[in-house]
Motif scaffolding. Structure first.
Motif, short mmCIF file in Angstrom:
data_model
loop_
_atom_site.label_atom_id
_atom_site.label_comp_id
_atom_site.label_asym_id
_atom_site.label_seq_id
_atom_site.Cartn_x
_atom_site.Cartn_y
_atom_site.Cartn_z
N LEU A 1 20.58 -9.52 5.67
CA LEU A 1 22.14 -9.72 6.06
C LEU A 1 22.35 -9.06 7.25
N LYS A 2 21.72 -7.90 7.58
CA LYS A 2 21.91 -7.33 8.78
C LYS A 2 21.44 -8.12 10.05
N ALA A 3 20.20 -8.87 9.96
CA ALA A 3 19.80 -9.78 10.84
C ALA A 3 20.53 -11.05 11.26
N VAL A 4 20.99 -11.55 10.12
CA VAL A 4 22.04 -12.58 10.36
C VAL A 4 23.12 -12.17 10.95
N ALA B 1 12.99 -10.91 7.45
CA ALA B 1 14.18 -10.93 8.20
C ALA B 1 14.32 -12.24 9.23
N SER B 2 13.22 -12.13 9.84
CA SER B 2 12.98 -13.18 11.15
C SER B 2 12.90 -14.54 10.77
N GLU B 3 12.22 -14.85 9.68
CA GLU B 3 12.10 -15.96 9.13
C GLU B 3 13.31 -16.53 8.40
N VAL B 4 14.33 -15.64 8.01
CA VAL B 4 15.63 -16.08 7.62
C VAL B 4 16.38 -16.35 8.71
N VAL B 5 16.34 -15.49 9.78
CA VAL B 5 17.31 -16.01 10.98
C VAL B 5 16.90 -17.24 11.58
N ALA B 6 15.44 -17.52 11.44
CA ALA B 6 15.06 -18.72 12.21
C ALA B 6 15.60 -20.05 11.37
N ALA B 7 15.33 -19.72 10.26
CA ALA B 7 16.04 -21.03 9.19
C ALA B 7 17.34 -21.29 9.34
N VAL B 8 18.13 -20.16 9.58
CA VAL B 8 19.64 -20.28 9.81
C VAL B 8 19.71 -20.98 11.24
N ALA B 9 19.15 -20.71 12.32
CA ALA B 9 19.23 -21.54 13.61
C ALA B 9 18.72 -22.74 13.75
N ARG B 10 17.84 -23.01 12.88
CA ARG B 10 17.24 -24.33 12.69
C ARG B 10 18.31 -25.45 11.94
N LEU B 11 18.93 -24.74 11.07
CA LEU B 11 19.99 -25.57 10.44
C LEU B 11 21.56 -25.87 10.94
N THR B 12 21.78 -25.08 11.97
CA THR B 12 22.99 -24.98 12.55
C THR B 12 23.27 -25.35 14.03
N SER B 13 24.41 -25.48 14.23
CA SER B 13 24.78 -25.60 15.70
C SER B 13 25.63 -24.61 16.21
N ARG C 1 18.87 -3.88 -9.18
CA ARG C 1 18.02 -3.68 -7.76
C ARG C 1 18.59 -4.62 -7.05
N VAL C 2 18.37 -4.44 -5.70
CA VAL C 2 18.43 -5.04 -4.76
C VAL C 2 17.61 -5.85 -4.34
N MET C 3 17.69 -7.21 -4.17
CA MET C 3 16.47 -7.96 -4.04
C MET C 3 15.54 -7.77 -2.75
N ALA C 4 14.28 -8.02 -2.61
CA ALA C 4 13.48 -7.79 -1.57
C ALA C 4 13.95 -8.30 -0.26
N GLY C 5 14.18 -7.51 0.67
CA GLY C 5 14.63 -7.86 2.06
C GLY C 5 16.02 -8.30 2.26
N ALA C 6 17.01 -7.98 1.05
CA ALA C 6 18.36 -8.63 1.07
C ALA C 6 19.09 -8.01 2.27
N LYS C 7 19.09 -6.56 2.16
CA LYS C 7 20.05 -5.84 3.31
C LYS C 7 19.46 -6.10 4.55
N LEU D 1 20.53 -12.68 -8.15
CA LEU D 1 19.10 -13.09 -7.85
C LEU D 1 18.81 -13.61 -6.61
N THR D 2 19.75 -13.74 -5.64
CA THR D 2 19.38 -13.72 -4.19
C THR D 2 19.57 -12.53 -3.57
N LEU D 3 20.63 -11.86 -3.69
CA LEU D 3 20.88 -10.35 -3.05
C LEU D 3 20.71 -9.27 -3.94
N VAL D 4 21.28 -9.62 -5.18
CA VAL D 4 20.97 -8.25 -6.13
C VAL D 4 20.63 -8.84 -7.56
#
Length: 235
Positions: free
Chosen positions: A95-98, A216-228, A86-92, A7-10
């Motif tokens: 993953l590719k963007a991250v 995907a851009s929103e996911v990448v931005a969230a990862v960048a915000r939470l990590t060093s 099914r693959v969840m919306a935007g999952a692939k 239910l996150t990826l598939v």
């Protein structure tokens, strides 16, 4: 990056239920009447509760036998994953963007046993983006927060850098995933693609809540915000 799978990826719930029913019949000789709800829990926990609510007195031999039967039953149904799942919306795309982020290692933290996790991801072409050897899986009888730390240790062993709350992010869909991250001391991006509402995820303590993975851009931005940045010489 540690990704939850179901239910996150598939979403392959129909195939999973059928595999559980077959595994239950093989192990107990009886038909499955009721399957314990997943609710973000590992297969090991679901197995014990399923046996209990169906009136089976469990012993030490039940878990390994059931895990083995579940692996075989799921593998026998692998061709149904694309048809009934099914693959969840935007999952692939997420993953590719991250994966394009500098120095990132992607793996999974999932309640699913390892062999079935690999089949779920492979069915939708997602396995190429994650290191399955560095993950944590449902046959490992640890609390999920401890399993997260086990996965961090596997990354250190394989890649040579220490993982902690500054450079590890969990992405999941349930309040159980949020609780896992909180206990383990890592941030979490919660996606409201499962059975937990955005409000429930926020109340549980998610650092960031997204409706799904479709941006995907929103996911990448969230990862960048939470990590060093990772210091690969540390630890």
């Amino acid at each position: 990056m540690l990704w939850n799978i179901d239910l996150t990826l598939v979403d392959v719930a129909i195939v999973t239920r059928d595999a559980y029913a077959e595994a239950f019949r093989q192990v107990t000789g009886r038909p499955l009447v009721k399957l314990a709800p997943a609710m973000g829990r590992p297969d090991s926990e679901i197995i014990f509760e399923t046996l209990a609510i169906n009136g089976i007195v469990t012993g030490d031999e039940h878990l390994p036998r059931f895990i083995d039967a579940l692996a075989h039953a799921f593998a026998a149904r692998r061709k149904r994953l694309n048809k009934d799942g099914r693959v969840m919306a935007g999952a692939k795309e997420a993953l590719k963007a991250v994966a394009r982020l500098d120095g990132v290692v992607q793996s999974v933290l999932t309640g699913t046993i390892k062999s079935n996790a690999a089949l779920k991801l492979n069915a939708f072409g997602l396995d190429k983006y994650v290191d399955l050897e560095a993950g944590g899986y449902g046959e490992e009888v640890y609390p999920k927060a401890t399993l997260l730390q086990v996965a961090q240790g596997r990354v250190k062993q394989a890649y040579g850098f220490r993982c902690d709350g500054s450079n590890t992010v969990l992405i999941g869909d349930s309040t159980r995933d949020v609780q896992t991250a909180r206990i383990a001391g890592v941030p979490i991006i919660a996606v409201a693609s499962g059975r937990s509402t955005p409000g429930e995820l926020r109340e549980a303590g998610a650092d960031i809540v997204l409706p799904d993975l479709s941006n995907a851009s929103e996911v990448v931005a969230a990862v960048a915000r939470l990590t060093s940045p990772v210091n690969r010489k540390a630890g």
